[in-house]
Design a protein around this motif. Structure first.
Motif, PDB file in Angstrom:
ATOM      1  N   PRO A 167      58.460  41.762 -19.372  1.00 25.73           N
ATOM      2  CA  PRO A 167      57.055  41.362 -19.296  1.00 25.73           C
ATOM      3  C   PRO A 167      56.756  40.025 -19.970  1.00 25.73           C
ATOM      4  N   LEU A 168      57.678  39.528 -20.784  1.00 26.96           N
ATOM      5  CA  LEU A 168      57.449  38.285 -21.519  1.00 26.96           C
ATOM      6  C   LEU A 168      58.091  37.081 -20.834  1.00 26.96           C
ATOM      7  N   SER A 169      58.513  37.262 -19.589  1.00 28.63           N
ATOM      8  CA  SER A 169      59.273  36.207 -18.911  1.00 28.63           C
ATOM      9  C   SER A 169      58.465  34.943 -18.692  1.00 28.63           C
ATOM     10  N   GLU A 170      57.143  35.055 -18.645  1.00 23.97           N
ATOM     11  CA  GLU A 170      56.314  33.874 -18.420  1.00 23.97           C
ATOM     12  C   GLU A 170      55.167  33.847 -19.427  1.00 23.97           C
ATOM     13  N   GLY A 171      55.003  32.705 -20.058  1.00 28.05           N
ATOM     14  CA  GLY A 171      53.815  32.475 -20.861  1.00 28.05           C
ATOM     15  C   GLY A 171      53.835  32.989 -22.287  1.00 28.05           C
ATOM     16  N   TRP A 172      54.893  33.701 -22.689  1.00 24.06           N
ATOM     17  CA  TRP A 172      54.944  34.223 -24.058  1.00 24.06           C
ATOM     18  C   TRP A 172      55.686  33.234 -24.936  1.00 24.06           C
ATOM     19  N   ALA A 173      55.100  32.880 -26.067  1.00 22.09           N
ATOM     20  CA  ALA A 173      55.697  31.875 -26.948  1.00 22.09           C
ATOM     21  C   ALA A 173      55.919  32.440 -28.339  1.00 22.09           C
ATOM     22  N   GLY A 174      56.369  33.686 -28.412  1.00 13.90           N
ATOM     23  CA  GLY A 174      56.601  34.313 -29.704  1.00 13.90           C
ATOM     24  C   GLY A 174      57.998  34.073 -30.230  1.00 13.90           C
ATOM     25  N   THR A 175      58.388  34.900 -31.188  1.00 15.06           N
ATOM     26  CA  THR A 175      59.671  34.744 -31.869  1.00 15.06           C
ATOM     27  C   THR A 175      60.472  36.046 -31.778  1.00 15.06           C
ATOM     28  N   LEU A 176      61.783  35.886 -31.626  1.00 15.76           N
ATOM     29  CA  LEU A 176      62.709  37.010 -31.535  1.00 15.76           C
ATOM     30  C   LEU A 176      63.672  36.946 -32.711  1.00 15.76           C
ATOM     31  N   SER A 177      63.681  38.007 -33.526  1.00 13.45           N
ATOM     32  CA  SER A 177      64.589  38.068 -34.677  1.00 13.45           C
ATOM     33  C   SER A 177      65.666  39.112 -34.440  1.00 13.45           C
TER      34      SER A 177
END
Length: 257
Positions: free
Chosen positions: A224-234
């Protein structure tokens, strides 16, 4: 997916080496655990900031564990809040942009119902979030295992506060969410999920395996985050063996390619 990638430091990892390794592995940030040796009074903010800058890395933090921000006891809750506010100040001085805090309580479960204590959590989170925003810092509330505020109940937090979420995938699985249900949460509330702990597991347990070693379908979770999501993955693996972190980075990059 315009994401940035990093890893959470573990007990026994010095921040200087963590920055050097993150730089070597081509990562974007380090999430510094502000507990133990990196508790706020033991940090030199200028040195931390310089080390991050030297490696051209962003900084996130995991705020201290086991501070009861939802306690039924007023003075306990106030003390936890004061400590977290001080930790946020130190994190900002270090150059950090966001910090993770646990949505949990250590209240005696036989005497206190989670529903009765959730308003305490929401009030503390509102105060943390307001203070953080005034310092250009983001508080990201993490789901932890148990009945107090599992991942599936985070819409209640979204309604009661303006704070963002850290979705811990392993913790969500422990509370009964499969990969598809985590994806559904992100589909509906991805605008409030700023940060994700990639906690890989083989079963509903808090294993924190090297990424790719477990059975969570991360391709499905992150879809669901493939477009438009600009978060962070740890990446959050319980290890001090750097080769496992490097392997985790390789698996993550292959997934995101």
């Amino acid at each position: 997916m315009a994401v940035r990638r990093g890893f959470v430091t573990q007990v026994g990892m010095g921040y200087e080496e963590a920055f050097a390794r993150a730089d070597e592995y081509g990562l974007d940030f380090v999430e510094l655990m502000m507990d133990g040796a990196h508790e706020r009074t033991r940090l030199d903010p200028e040195a931390v900031r310089e080390s991050a800058t030297d490696h051209d890395l962003d900084l996130l933090v995991h705020l201290p564990f086991a501070l009861d921000i939802a306690s039924p006891f007023e003075h306990v809750r106030e003390g936890a809040l004061r400590e977290l506010l001080a930790a946020i100040e130190t994190a900002v001085d270090c150059g950090a942009e966001k910090g993770v805090v646990h949505a949990s309580t250590s209240a005696w479960s036989a005497a206190w119902d989670p529903q009765e204590l959730r308003p305490n959590l929401f009030e503390t989170v509102r105060e943390l979030d307001e203070f953080a925003r005034s310092h250009d810092f983001a508080v990201c509330v993490e789901n932890v295992p148990g009945d107090f505020l599992p991942a599936g109940s985070f819409p209640d937090l979204f309604e009661a506060t303006e704070a963002r979420m850290t979705l811990d995938t392993g913790h969500a699985r422990m509370n009964g969410l499969g990969s598809g249900e985590m994806a559904d949460l992100l589909t509906t509330h991805g605008d409030r999920v700023s940060h994700i702990h990639l906690n890989d597991t083989r079963k509903p347990a808090d294993e924190h395996l090297p990424f790719g070693s477990g059975t969570i379908d991360f391709e499905r979770v992150l879809e669901p985050l493939s477009e438009g999501w600009a978060g962070t993955l740890s990446l959050e693996a319980f290890t001090t063996e750097w080769s496992y972190i490097e392997t985790s980075v390789d698996h993550l990059d292959a997934l995101l390619a």
